[in-house]
Design an enzyme around this catalytic site. Structure first.
Site, PDB file in Angstrom:
ATOM      1  N   HIS A 191     -14.505  40.751   8.423  1.00 15.95           N
ATOM      2  CA  HIS A 191     -14.023  40.329   9.749  1.00 15.95           C
ATOM      3  C   HIS A 191     -13.065  39.139   9.642  1.00 15.95           C
ATOM      4  CE1 HIS A 191     -17.179  42.735  11.882  1.00 15.95           C
ATOM      5  NE2 HIS A 191     -17.841  42.487  10.757  1.00 15.95           N
ATOM      6  N   SER A 321      14.265  32.282   2.251  1.00 20.62           N
ATOM      7  CA  SER A 321      14.802  31.823   3.529  1.00 20.62           C
ATOM      8  C   SER A 321      16.237  31.342   3.366  1.00 20.62           C
ATOM      9  CB  SER A 321      13.945  30.682   4.087  1.00 20.62           C
ATOM     10  OG  SER A 321      14.530  30.122   5.246  1.00 20.62           O
ATOM     11  N   LYS A 327      11.469  28.152  -0.247  1.00 17.62           N
ATOM     12  CA  LYS A 327      10.526  29.123   0.307  1.00 17.62           C
ATOM     13  C   LYS A 327      10.642  30.446  -0.454  1.00 17.62           C
ATOM     14  CE  LYS A 327       8.783  30.724   4.777  1.00 17.62           C
ATOM     15  NZ  LYS A 327       8.537  32.126   4.462  1.00 17.62           N
ATOM     16  N   GLU A 334       6.390  43.390   1.102  1.00 17.65           N
ATOM     17  CA  GLU A 334       6.998  43.703   2.397  1.00 17.65           C
ATOM     18  C   GLU A 334       7.817  44.987   2.313  1.00 17.65           C
ATOM     19  OE1 GLU A 334       7.434  39.016   3.799  1.00 17.65           O
ATOM     20  OE2 GLU A 334       9.128  40.072   2.887  1.00 17.65           O
TER      21      GLU A 334
END
Length: 465
Positions: A191, A321, A327, A334
């Protein structure tokens, strides 16, 4: 100057065909009728169709429905076409995947090109169709309705073999990680909340098993594609097809494709239903669901580096980025997510196409072929890149993992048999309120000796190893 066009004729009348084109009137009509996507048929579909035409010529010769000279011309023309690079096929086979039902345009394109190539071997000009005619000779004992489903099955069989291998390989990569990480403890989660401890290797062993199942699912789908309705002609009754042709052509196709094939037990059913295609697609979708889930887990486990889970380190493949220096994003994961979303979308197309068959024929086959071949190719490449540029380079953040392992409140689950459920639950809530660990609170209260704690909290005992 040679003329720009030649005049050909089909059952509807005259058609202007480019003078140097290897195709004929029906291909030209399709070019004019269906300028939809700007794409053409997948090379594997063209290759499968060419092999069918070679096998058919050989079988027709054996059954004495085509003389040896004509059969030889057709076979030589096909082999010449197969020797060309896929880039050289583009001007020969220009039919858009979005075309009329059943694939008649695609089929006649194949027939016309082979006929012209065969006749050119004798020095005859394109468009004469003598001595080889696209319908009477190249298409002898065949129909679009039995050749197109055969071609798309053979094409998917060709493309899906590397997919199954890629899934087995990525499963092995996860297995290697699991073996290397079987002594690295971590906090489990259910959960999205802290759960009982486990080993990082146990988590990755589960992923490995799932990916192995994916490969098995794809193989199961591939097996259904081996059943062919070739020889059924227009609706499965075998009209104009010599007796024994089905067995002969399938034997020849086995040699040409190196795949184990079989004749459908009911050729009419094979015209009515394209369930082998939708079944394979469902196996592809099922694999996509599981791989997407795993990629989502890895993205979550790699989140950070300071404010996320940061349990694993992903290989850095590109800056993350255009505005935030330093970053780095989970770019390969992805990509894999997006690729498999696309694959699952193609399954929806297959679903619509599969149920759209009417009476003796499913005419939605061109889109079934295009969608499933595209989905298979995307799935294969995405899986290969996911494995090579991400999974094999994963590293464990052992210090972070151990900290989570030691601080998860649910480590107290191991103590409940000794202290009781209610008392242990109260300790969990008290530890959370105080901002301390359950173990430190038990030590402070003197509820268990250090020896008892060490025995109960042994990492191997906690994780069932």
């Amino acid at each position: 100057m040679p003329p720009k066009y030649r005049k050909e004729q089909d059952s509807l009348g005259n058609v202007k065909v480019p003078h140097d084109a290897w195709f004929g009137a029906q291909t030209q009509r399709a070019i004019e009728n269906y300028p939809i996507s700007g794409r053409t048929a997948h090379p594997s579909l063209i290759r499968a169709y060419l092999k069918i035409k070679e096998a058919a010529a050989w079988s027709n010769q054996k059954h004495k429905t085509l003389d040896k000279k004509k059969a030889k011309l057709i076979i030589e023309a096909v082999r010449n076409l197969l020797s060309l690079s896929e880039n050289e096929w583009a001007p020969l086979f220009p039919i858009d995947p979005y075309q009329a039902g059943a694939g008649t345009s695609q089929h006649m394109n194949i027939n016309e090109v082979i006929a012209n190539k065969a006749n050119a071997q004798l020095g005859n000009p394109r468009g004469t169709y003598s001595p080889i005619h696209p319908n009477d000779d190249v298409n002898r004992s065949q129909s679009t309705n039995d050749t197109f489903p055969t071609a798309m099955r053979l094409a998917v069989l060709e493309l899906s073999q590397p997919l199954a291998q890629s899934l087995r390989q990525i499963s092995l990569s996860f297995k290697r990680k699991s073996q290397a990480w079987m002594k690295i403890p971590k906090a489990g989660r259910t959960h999205l909340q802290d759960a009982v401890p486990m080993m990082l290797g146990q988590e990755f062993a589960g992923y490995s098993i799932t990916l192995s199942k994916c490969a098995q699912w794809i193989e199961s789908g591939r097996d259904g594609l081996r059943e062919l309705g070739i020889g059924g002609s227009a609706i499965g009754t075998g009209l104009t097809v010599p007796r024994g042709f089905s067995s002969t052509i399938v034997q020849q196709l086995e040699k040409l494709t190196q795949e184990k094939l079989r004749i459908s037990k009911n050729l009419c059913e094979s015209m009515q239903s394209q369930s082998p295609m939708t079944y394979y697609s469902s196996m592809l979708k099922l694999s996509g669901i599981e791989i997407t889930r795993i990629c989502n887990d890895l993205r979550l486990m790699a989140s950070g580096p300071m404010t996320g889970f940061a349990e694993i380190f992903l290989p850095s493949v590109q800056p993350g980025s255009s505005i935030m220096p330093g970053k780095v994003n989970p770019s390969i994961l992805e990509m894999a997510n997006q690729a498999w979303f696309s694959v699952m979308g193609y399954d929806q197309t297959l679903t619509y196409c599969g149920q759209a068959g009417q009476l003796e024929l499913n005419v939605m086959m061109p889109m079934m072929a295009y969608s499933l071949l595209e989905a298979t190719q995307v799935a294969t490449r995405a899986t290969q890149i996911l494995n090579d540029r991400c999974i094999t380079g994963l590293e464990a953040n052992e210090s972070r993992l151990r900290r989570y392992f030691e601080s998860t409140p649910q480590i107290a689950t191991a103590l409940s048999p000794k202290l009781g459920y209610e008392k242990t639950a109260a300790l969990v809530f008290e530890a959370l309120d105080l901002g301390t660990t359950v173990i430190d609170l038990i030590r402070k209260k003197g509820l268990l000796t250090q020896t008892e704690l060490d025995l109960l909290l042994d990492a191997s005992t906690l994780t069932g190893l």
